[in-house]
Write an enzyme that holds these catalytic residues in place. Structure first.
Site, PDB file in Angstrom:
ATOM      1  N   PHE A  29     103.035  40.363   8.531  1.00 52.65           N
ATOM      2  CA  PHE A  29     103.187  38.948   8.194  1.00 52.65           C
ATOM      3  C   PHE A  29     102.844  38.750   6.737  1.00 52.65           C
ATOM      4  O   PHE A  29     102.203  39.590   6.105  1.00 52.65           O
ATOM      5  CB  PHE A  29     102.329  38.066   9.112  1.00 52.65           C
ATOM      6  N   TYR A  30     103.308  37.626   6.221  1.00 50.98           N
ATOM      7  CA  TYR A  30     103.157  37.330   4.803  1.00 50.98           C
ATOM      8  C   TYR A  30     102.182  36.180   4.611  1.00 50.98           C
ATOM      9  O   TYR A  30     102.215  35.192   5.341  1.00 50.98           O
ATOM     10  CB  TYR A  30     104.515  37.004   4.182  1.00 50.98           C
ATOM     11  N   LEU A  31     101.334  36.342   3.602  1.00 50.53           N
ATOM     12  CA  LEU A  31     100.387  35.298   3.224  1.00 50.53           C
ATOM     13  C   LEU A  31     100.888  34.532   2.009  1.00 50.53           C
ATOM     14  O   LEU A  31     100.475  33.403   1.785  1.00 50.53           O
ATOM     15  CB  LEU A  31      99.008  35.914   2.946  1.00 50.53           C
ATOM     16  N   ILE A  82     102.896  32.790   6.760  1.00 49.92           N
ATOM     17  CA  ILE A  82     104.006  31.880   6.488  1.00 49.92           C
ATOM     18  C   ILE A  82     105.254  32.507   7.096  1.00 49.92           C
ATOM     19  O   ILE A  82     105.416  33.727   7.104  1.00 49.92           O
ATOM     20  CB  ILE A  82     104.179  31.591   4.979  1.00 49.92           C
TER      21      ILE A  82
END
Length: 157
Positions: A29-31, A82
């Site tokens: 996942f992306y921060l 996000i």
């Protein structure tokens, strides 16, 4: 600092499956995501986690930094993701001395299979395996960050 030099291809057929050396389940996942940088957490086989920072707008060559993260902290950070979580199985396959990482996506991206080749060499088309389909290097919609934000890419001819 490491330079990541990468080519990306769609995969056609199953001929590669007999050559799989190893596989891992990945949740990532992306921060943070922008046109010139991304911050990602990747959990591998539910046992280890890594933080990756990528810089540069060229999808073929970027600066990359990677660090271990405590697994419980990585899982806690998921609430700040996000876009959607990327779930995939990564298979390692060698062909003519080159390592291909083949990602078979699951969930919302089910049906998408992408191969990545990271090498400083220029591999001539004649040396590429026959199970590689269209090259999508540089097509942002096939980047994992774009997949997390935008979902399954529209296919074009």
């Amino acid at each position: 600092m490491a330079k990541e030099i990468e080519r990306k291809f769609l995969v056609q057929g199953d001929a590669w499956r007999g050559a799989v050396e190893s596989s891992a389940l990945i949740v990532q996942f992306y921060l943070a995501i922008s046109s010139e940088r991304s911050v990602r957490i990747r959990i591998k086989d539910g046992r280890t986690a890594r933080l990756t920072l990528k810089f540069g707008s060229d999808t073929r060559i970027r600066d990359e930094f990677e660090y271990p993260v405590p697994l419980d902290e990585a899982r806690e950070m998921m609430q700040f993701a996000i876009g959607t979580l990327i779930r995939k199985t990564r298979h390692n396959v060698r062909h003519q001395g080159y390592l291909y990482e083949i990602d078979v996506f699951n969930g919302d991206l089910d049906g998408l299979i992408v191969a990545e080749l990271e090498t400083a060499d220029t591999v001539e088309d004649g040396r590429l395996p026959g199970w590689l389909g269209r090259e999508v290097t540089g097509e942002i919609r096939y980047s994992n960050a774009s997949l997390a934000l935008n979902g399954f890419p529209e296919m074009t001819a």
